[in-house]
Structures are given as C-alpha cells and as structure tokens.
Design a protein around this motif. Structure first.
Motif, PDB file in Angstrom:
ATOM      1  N   UNK A  13       0.854  -1.174   0.000  1.00 46.89           N
ATOM      2  CA  UNK A  13       0.000   0.000   0.000  1.00 46.89           C
ATOM      3  C   UNK A  13       0.902   1.239   0.000  1.00 46.89           C
ATOM      4  N   UNK A  14       0.654   2.127  -0.949  1.00 50.28           N
ATOM      5  CA  UNK A  14       1.582   3.237  -1.186  1.00 50.28           C
ATOM      6  C   UNK A  14       0.931   4.584  -0.915  1.00 50.28           C
ATOM      7  N   UNK A  15       1.756   5.555  -0.635  1.00 49.38           N
ATOM      8  CA  UNK A  15       1.390   6.957  -0.554  1.00 49.38           C
ATOM      9  C   UNK A  15       2.418   7.715  -1.387  1.00 49.38           C
ATOM     10  N   UNK A  16       1.937   8.478  -2.406  1.00 47.66           N
ATOM     11  CA  UNK A  16       2.850   9.109  -3.376  1.00 47.66           C
ATOM     12  C   UNK A  16       2.663  10.620  -3.398  1.00 47.66           C
ATOM     13  N   UNK A  17       3.681  11.316  -3.976  1.00 49.16           N
ATOM     14  CA  UNK A  17       3.673  12.760  -4.188  1.00 49.16           C
ATOM     15  C   UNK A  17       4.100  13.069  -5.607  1.00 49.16           C
ATOM     16  N   UNK A  18       3.466  14.129  -6.177  1.00 50.63           N
ATOM     17  CA  UNK A  18       3.797  14.605  -7.520  1.00 50.63           C
ATOM     18  C   UNK A  18       4.269  16.053  -7.407  1.00 50.63           C
ATOM     19  N   UNK A  19       5.394  16.364  -8.054  1.00 47.98           N
ATOM     20  CA  UNK A  19       5.866  17.743  -8.075  1.00 47.98           C
ATOM     21  C   UNK A  19       6.074  18.193  -9.516  1.00 47.98           C
ATOM     22  N   UNK A  20       5.932  19.512  -9.746  1.00 44.46           N
ATOM     23  CA  UNK A  20       6.029  20.089 -11.092  1.00 44.46           C
ATOM     24  C   UNK A  20       6.614  21.495 -10.975  1.00 44.46           C
ATOM     25  N   UNK A  21       7.226  21.929 -12.046  1.00 40.71           N
ATOM     26  CA  UNK A  21       7.864  23.255 -12.049  1.00 40.71           C
ATOM     27  C   UNK A  21       8.136  23.687 -13.476  1.00 40.71           C
ATOM     28  N   UNK A  22       7.831  24.952 -13.771  1.00 40.93           N
ATOM     29  CA  UNK A  22       8.232  25.551 -15.045  1.00 40.93           C
ATOM     30  C   UNK A  22       9.662  26.068 -14.916  1.00 40.93           C
ATOM     31  N   UNK A  23      10.388  26.200 -16.008  1.00 40.73           N
ATOM     32  CA  UNK A  23      11.783  26.671 -15.911  1.00 40.73           C
ATOM     33  C   UNK A  23      11.908  28.029 -15.237  1.00 40.73           C
ATOM     34  N   UNK A  24      10.904  28.886 -15.323  1.00 40.08           N
ATOM     35  CA  UNK A  24      10.982  30.210 -14.717  1.00 40.08           C
ATOM     36  C   UNK A  24      10.624  30.208 -13.245  1.00 40.08           C
ATOM     37  N   UNK A  25      10.040  29.096 -12.737  1.00 41.56           N
ATOM     38  CA  UNK A  25       9.589  29.058 -11.352  1.00 41.56           C
ATOM     39  C   UNK A  25      10.773  28.882 -10.410  1.00 41.56           C
ATOM     40  N   UNK A  26      10.791  29.594  -9.286  1.00 46.40           N
ATOM     41  CA  UNK A  26      11.887  29.429  -8.332  1.00 46.40           C
ATOM     42  C   UNK A  26      11.794  28.151  -7.507  1.00 46.40           C
ATOM     43  N   UNK A  27      10.618  27.571  -7.386  1.00 47.01           N
ATOM     44  CA  UNK A  27      10.448  26.366  -6.556  1.00 47.01           C
ATOM     45  C   UNK A  27       9.447  25.434  -7.216  1.00 47.01           C
ATOM     46  N   UNK A  28       9.355  24.232  -6.642  1.00 46.97           N
ATOM     47  CA  UNK A  28       8.456  23.206  -7.167  1.00 46.97           C
ATOM     48  C   UNK A  28       7.067  23.362  -6.556  1.00 46.97           C
ATOM     49  N   UNK A  29       6.061  23.062  -7.362  1.00 53.64           N
ATOM     50  CA  UNK A  29       4.717  22.869  -6.833  1.00 53.64           C
ATOM     51  C   UNK A  29       4.524  21.390  -6.515  1.00 53.64           C
ATOM     52  N   UNK A  30       3.892  21.068  -5.356  1.00 58.54           N
ATOM     53  CA  UNK A  30       3.793  19.683  -4.890  1.00 58.54           C
ATOM     54  C   UNK A  30       2.315  19.317  -4.729  1.00 58.54           C
ATOM     55  N   UNK A  31       1.970  18.163  -5.253  1.00 58.27           N
ATOM     56  CA  UNK A  31       0.646  17.579  -5.069  1.00 58.27           C
ATOM     57  C   UNK A  31       0.805  16.345  -4.186  1.00 58.27           C
ATOM     58  N   UNK A  32       0.197  16.342  -2.996  1.00 60.92           N
ATOM     59  CA  UNK A  32       0.359  15.262  -2.015  1.00 60.92           C
ATOM     60  C   UNK A  32      -0.920  14.418  -1.921  1.00 60.92           C
ATOM     61  N   UNK A  33      -0.786  13.303  -1.114  1.00 64.51           N
ATOM     62  CA  UNK A  33      -1.954  12.458  -0.830  1.00 64.51           C
ATOM     63  C   UNK A  33      -2.401  11.593  -1.977  1.00 64.51           C
TER      64      UNK A  33
END
Length: 827
Positions: A262-282
């Motif tokens: 049974x797993x729990x995962x996270x997804x992160x995304x970022x455009x080249x101009x973005x200073x940090x990653x956006x994270x989708x949890x749960x």
C-alpha cells in the motif's frame, strides 16, 4: 616484580631498561631486571593525580653494585622530583606523585645518575581522558534489495581514549545481541537480514565504551519494513484533460517488488521560470492515474513522482526520472501596461509608444507579436493598424487631434482584447521630496511625497547615464497604486552605473510634470583619476586644471578631489577641492623649486590617485618679469638715443650752438694789401666775445684782375700780406666787453685793385682760428655776407669816413692805434 609498564607487551618491553655498563651498550639476560617502574593506574580522568614508583636492583645493574644510585624522574621531557628510600632486599626505591595530569598521553621515565650523567632505566605510559560521549540521532534504513538494515548515528564527545562502539539490537523474543560494529571510526553499520524480524517491532541502540566508562544512545523501536526505502515510480503519460482547460492527467507504475504494498505518493512540477516546485500530495494506490488543474496555458512543465509505504514513518523513494510536458495555448488576456511620449511636427503628431509584455499567466502561451490600431474592432470591421511588431515599443505618426490608440497582443491561439491608450497632455507640478536609495546591488528604492491632488497611478523611468547617448526602451514601470509613495526598481539595474530616474504622476485627465533624480545601486572607487594640466606657474603659485572623469569611469558620485604636492624634501601638503570645480591654484610655493603634484578622486565607495605631474616654480613672477623687461627696454632705448646723439654730434651742436665761419681760414687772407695804414677804432663800445690778434688790409696789385671764385688763380702771385696791427703792440684791438674772450689768431684786411680806371677799395678779411662766434648775443642785425653762405667773396661797400666797426663782422670790436680807414669801393 611489581606492575610493569601500562599492561601491554610493548609497554612491558619499554619498562625494562638496558643494564648500564661503562661502554653504554645494551645488556641482555637476567640483567634486564635492573629496574622496574609501576604506576598507580595507567588510565586516569583528565586532571587527576598520578602515582608511580621505580625500583632499582643494584646487583643486577652493572656499575651500580657498590654505590648508592641517585634516582630521578622525567614526565616526557619535564624533570620531576621523587622521594627515594631503601627497599627490601637491598633495592633502591623512588616514589613519585604527579598532582595533575592535563595531557591525554604521557611517558614517565625513571633515571639514575651514572658517570655524571642521567641514564633512563625504566618507563611507564599513562593516559588521561573522559568517559565516552553519548551517541545520538540513531536512524535506520531497510534496503529492499538485500534487506539489510543500515543504521547511522552521531558520535558523542571525544574522550581522548580508545573507545569501542557497537550497534546492539533486541526483539521481544530474543535477548540483546551485537548487530554490527563500525569500521575505521565510521558512525554507521549494517545489520544483516538474519538478525532482523520483518513486520515486527525491534529495538536498536548504540554503545560506546572506554577505560573510564560506557555510554548508550536512545533506543529506537521500529518495524524494519517501516523504514524500507521503495524503488521510485515510473511516469507513463501526461496529457491535458479535458481539452482547452488548465487540467493535466498523469499515469504511473511501480516496480514489481513494490507492487504488493500500500503506497502513498507525491507529484511535483515546475516551469523553468519558477523558483520552486509545486507539490501535489496524498496520492494513494499501487499504481494508477492522477489529475491536477490550475496549470498555465502554453507553458512547459517538468514532472516528477515519489512514493513510500502508506501509514509508515519510513523513507520516501527517490524522485522518478523527470518528464516534460507543455500545456496547450489560449488567446492572451488582460490589459497591457503602456507608456508614451508625443511630439508635434509638420502638422502631425509623432508618438513613441512603449508597453510591457503580458505576464505569464496572462500570455497563455508564447506571444507572437503586438498590434497598435487607431480604433477597436467592431462588428468585423478592421481598424487602421499603425504598428505591428514583436518588440515592446513602436514609433508612429498620427493626426494631431488623435487622442487615443488601441494596443493588443496575439499568439497562435488568438488575439487579446484591445487596451485603450489615452494620449493625455502633460501638465502640473512635479512631485516633491524625490529620493532614491540602494536596495541591493541590482535594485533601488524610490521615495517621494504624495501629490496634493488625487493620483491614479505613477510611471517611473530610469535611463543609464553615459558619455554616448543611450536609450533603454524597457527601463520603465507602472505603479498602479495611486496612494503609494514608495516603489522598488529591479529591472535593468547594474552596480557602479549611474541612472537618471524620472517619476510621473498620472491624473484622471492629465500626466504630471516629471521629477528627476540621479542614483547608484552600489558605488566604488573611480576607475581612473583626472589627468592634471599646468595652466600657469609663478614663483609662489601654480594653477592646475583637469578634465572631469567620464561618467562611465566614476563608479559613483564624485564627492571631492584632493590635490597633493610635495617638494624634494618630502614636505607634503594637500587641499580638498569641491567636485564641481575643474581647476585649483596652489599657493605658498617656494621659488625655483621642483614639486610633484597628483590628484585623488573620491566617491562614497573609495578613492583613486592620478598620475604625478612634475613642475618647477620660477625665480620671478609675471609682474616682476614684465617690470624687468620694461626696464631693460627703457635702458636699451636710452642707449640707442645716446648712440644716435654721439653719431650725430655735429647736428646737435648746430642746433644748440650755431657755428660761425672763421675769417682767418678764408681765401681773403691770401690777398696782398696795397698799403698798410693803421686802423683807428671809433670810440664806440660794443660788447664782443673774441679778441682779434691781427687785422690786415690788402690791396690788389694794379693791373691785376680780381680772382674769380671757382676758377684757377692768376698767374702772377699776390703780394705777401703784411700785418696791419699786431697784438703785442700797445694799440691792440680788444673786444668791447670787459669779459674774457678767446683770441682770434689772425685777422687781415686785404685790399686790391681791379683792372681799368675804376679804383677798387680794399676788402676786409677777418681770419680766426677759433670756432667761438665773434658776434655778441643777441646777434646784430643780419648782414649779407655771401662769403659765409658759400658764394664768391665780395667786399663791403662804404666811405672812408665810415668806421671799420660798422662792418657786421667787425661790429663789437675795438681797434686801437688806427687813424682812419680809406674809402671802400666794391672789389
């Protein structure tokens, strides 16, 4: 024998000293028991006391059998004093107590006096330290590849003693065992699978032991599977779902050995101009699909994913390999910030329009260009386009009465709504209190006072200042908050570069007059200092000038210049000059002295010196030199005048003292008189300036012609003249005046006859060798005497009754001893 050394074979060997001999060579056999050193404890706490004893067996030490040895101590190389006594069986014993041992390791030497020197006969090694520090931060990780449990921790404080560290583990069904021992001082080790119980809790801890004690870490209670690190997932596909929205759908899979968990995962995304990653949890599930929205249109994104066991405190897997995806585009939206300037020429209005590119969330993709039109699009009618460009500025001309234009942006998906740009008139008072301060190396804070009337917005412009004109079309920004009095400039700001900043208030129906200020984001010393030029120099001052430093080389505001000058005796002086000046006069210099001068330019960030100028003061200043040349000129002129006077002496005399012809040098003196009769001077007394020494009257011989002037004389010689009156006789002719006069050496009156019956009276001829005038002053009335004017001589006409002194040349003379004068006829 008592305790020897520190307990190890090496220390035991060191504690057995060489037997002494006269030759100093090492002995062997039973003689090795010559001396022994014992200590109270080989390891003690740092700062504790240490006791030791040294026993000497004289019968086993060659050379010490008969005498009593003198025992001394060395702590490393430091001498120590012990207490010596006689021991059992004829031995000599020395006891030593060291009050404090403050070094981690030391050697204690026992020495004896032999042959006048100290010889080391025994040694013991002692150590000092602390109990081991407590290990901390124990953590473990289960590798699902070999199911080994790797644990890490932080070691405690160093006890300066050899320490034994072990990782211990225990379960509810088995006692504590040593799981692993770190190697080479590391602070980690791996517990093998055979000592683990998966899916059951177990305890793990770390122990550290040295000669002074043992320390244990906090115990870690975990299920080894809770700290298992899974393999990273694999992203399969990414697409926009549903179309024309800001949502994205992703699918992924797990490795086979993690598929049953049974797993729990996270997804992160970022455009080249973005200073940090956006994270989708749960994100839950073994493998599957996930959807997320609020992505920007027409934007490239990087996606990554990681997982771990659900409800576990274990570790996340590594992030998956990155996968890129670009969302679909949409027509731009929002209004564009615009700024303009206008100028009227030849009945048309020239407009320079600038605008900011739309923000990324408004561009909805890659902007392909911009369009400027004279009207908005209505019912399919295309307005007149005056500019279509992919730049963010445009210059165009429109009719003078044009009050507004329309600006829009477009991309591959469509065109934005037009932004109305109203070309307002510029008027009003500028803002007060404008100032700028650095906010960093590449930013500036700009402050101003609020305008007295309501303001809709503010426009800030900044242009780099340089010797060559440059214009930055993007160096402006719009501050939409009309109530603010502070804003931050970040774009296109470089350190050590001067900028001119303008602030325009935007009113409802007009644009305010701008306020200006110059600023630097960061300052440093100038790159170059001005070059000095010598304008003039005197005996006590020198005037210098310089060209201002180019603005590109200033690197800051020039606060002041400093001029330094020094003579050959190293007497240095300086003066501070205002930065607005470009010349300076050095005062108080010494005449005819060499000076070296240089200038230093200063800013708030530092100073720099210029090149050295060498100058020499003069002996005289300009006024003295002019006076000297004027004096020399006057002296020269006077010398020339005197020289001319000497050269023209005759003319000068003629002007001041006119010369009188000397009758004695006249040709009349060569005539022979006919008869000699004494002349009697009348009783008239007239002043005279000269004394006549001789008066002679000559007559021409009968039948002789009067000589013609300018022709050859007659063949017959003239009768020799005879003196009529001599000066030495009593009747000498004297001057009428009683003043002394210069004598006339010779005066003759010569008479002669002419051819024919006519009788010619004798002529009077006066000869004088003096250049003094014979006439009195004032001069008598003029008498025509052609002889003295260079014409042929003529005789004076008169009667015999006329006295001789009526002749002009004899006027003022007195003749003594003369009776009467014969009648005078023309010659």
């Amino acid at each position: 024998m008592a305790r020897r050394g520190a307990g190890s074979p090496l220390l035991l060997q060191l504690s057995l000293l060489l037997l002494l001999s006269p030759s100093g060579t090492q002995q062997s056999g039973a003689e090795l028991d010559c001396a022994s050193v014992a200590v109270g404890a080989p390891v003690v706490p740092m700062g504790s006391a240490v006791t030791a004893s040294c026993t000497i067996r004289r019968e086993r030490c060659r050379g010490l059998e008969d005498g009593q040895p003198l025992i001394s101590w060395l702590l490393d190389s430091e001498p120590m004093a012990g207490r010596q006594r006689r021991g059992v069986g004829g031995t000599e014993v020395s006891e030593l107590r060291v009050p404090q041992l403050n070094r981690p390791q030391a050697k204690l030497w026992c020495c004896v006096e032999w042959n006048g020197t100290k010889q080391r006969v025994g040694v013991a090694e002692i150590r000092a330290g602390y109990p081991p520090g407590k290990p901390s931060n124990l953590s473990c990780l289960l590798d699902l590849g070999d199911y080994g449990l790797t644990c890490r921790w932080q070691q405690g404080a160093d006890g300066h003693l050899p320490t034994n560290i072990m990782l211990k583990c225990a379960t509810s069904r088995s006692p504590a065992v040593t799981g692993c021992t770190p190697q080479n001082g590391h602070s980690q080790c791996t517990v093998p699978r055979r000592l683990l119980q998966l899916y059951r809790p177990m305890e793990l801890w770390v122990t550290a032991t040295n000669a002074l004690g043992t320390a244990e870490s906090e115990r870690l209670r975990i299920d080894p599977m809770d700290v298992a690190k899974l393999d990273p997932p694999t992203l399969q596909s990414i697409r926009s779902m549903p179309p024309q929205t800001d949502c994205v759908t992703l699918t992924w899979t797990m490795t086979p050995r993690n598929a049953h968990m049974e797993l729990r995962c996270e997804l992160r995304y970022r455009a080249p101009e973005d200073p940090s990653w956006g994270v989708l949890t749960g994100i839950a599930g073994h493998a599957g699909t996930v959807q997320h929205c609020k992505f920007l249109f027409g934007t490239l994104y990087h996606f990554q994913m990681r997982c771990r066991r659900d409800l576990a405190r274990g570790y996340w897997s590594e992030w998956s390999v990155s996968r890129n995806y670009t969302t679909h585009e949409k027509a731009p939206e929002g209004k564009l910030d615009a700024w303009w300037s206008t100028r009227t020429a030849a009945g048309r209005m020239e407009v320079q329009l600038r605008w900011k590119a739309p923000r990324r969330q408004e561009a909805n993709g890659r902007v392909l260009g911009y369009r400027v039109a004279l009207g908005s699009r209505r019912r399919g009618r295309e307005p007149q386009t005056v500019c279509n460009t992919n730049d963010t500025h445009c210059d165009f001309t429109v009719p003078v009465r044009t009050g507004r234009v329309y600006l829009s942006a477009y991309n591959a998906a469509g065109e934005s709504s037009a932004t109305e740009v109203i070309l307002l008139e510029r008027k009003g008072q500028p803002l007060a209190g404008l100032r700028a301060v650095p906010a960093g190396d590449r930013s500036l804070w700009v402050h101003w006072e609020a305008a007295p009337v309501p303001v809709v917005a503010y426009v800030l412009e900044w242009q780099p200042v340089s010797s060559e004109p440059r214009h930055c079309s993007a160096c402006w920004q719009l501050e939409r908050n009309g109530t603010t009095t502070t804003t931050l400039i970040r774009d296109s700001i470089e350190p050590f570069q001067q900028y001119n900043i303008s602030v325009y208030p935007l009113y409802k129906d007009a644009v305010g007059t701008p306020a200006y200020i110059a600023a630097y984001s960061k300052q440093k010393a100038p790159s170059h200092a001005p070059k000095l030029h010598l304008k003039s120099i005197g005996k006590s001052q020198a005037k210098l000038s310089w060209e201002p430093v180019a603005v590109e080389l200033q690197n800051g505001f020039i606060t002041h210049y400093t001029v330094f000058w020094a003579n050959s005796t190293a007497e240095v002086s300086s003066a501070v000059v205002n930065s607005s000046l470009s010349s300076f006069t050095i005062q108080g210099l010494k005449p005819s002295t060499l000076y070296k001068v240089h200038i230093m330019a200063s800013t708030a960030g530092g100073s720099i010196n210029g090149t050295t100028l060498t100058l020499v003061t003069t002996m005289l200043d300009d006024t003295e030199i002019q006076f000297l040349f004027l004096t020399l000129g006057l002296v020269f002129v006077l010398l020339i005048i005197l020289l001319i006077c000497f050269q023209k002496n005759g003319r000068v005399k003629q002007q001041f003292w006119p010369s009188v012809p000397d009758p004695a040098n006249s040709s009349l003196g060569t005539w022979v008189p006919a008869e000699q009769e004494p002349l009697q001077a009348p009783g008239v007394k007239e002043p005279g300036l000269a004394t006549i020494s001789t008066v002679t009257v000559l007559d021409k011989a009968a039948g002789k012609q009067t000589p013609t002037w300018g022709k050859e004389p007659p063949a017959e010689p003239l009768a020799p003249p005879q003196p009529y009156m001599q000066q030495h006789r009593p009747g000498t002719l004297q001057a009428n005046s009683g003043l002394a006069a210069e004598p006339v050496q010779y005066v003759q009156v010569v008479g002669g006859s002419s051819q024919g019956p006519q009788h010619v009276a004798p002529c009077l001829y006066l000869r004088s060798s003096s250049t003094q005038p014979l006439l009195s002053d004032p001069s008598p009335e003029p008498y025509e005497n052609l002889w003295f004017r260079g014409a042929a001589p003529s005789c004076a006409r008169g009667s015999l009754e006329e006295p001789l002194l009526d002749f002009p040349l004899l006027r003022g003379l007195r003749v003594s001893g003369a009776e009467e004068l014969h009648d005078f006829q023309p010659c």
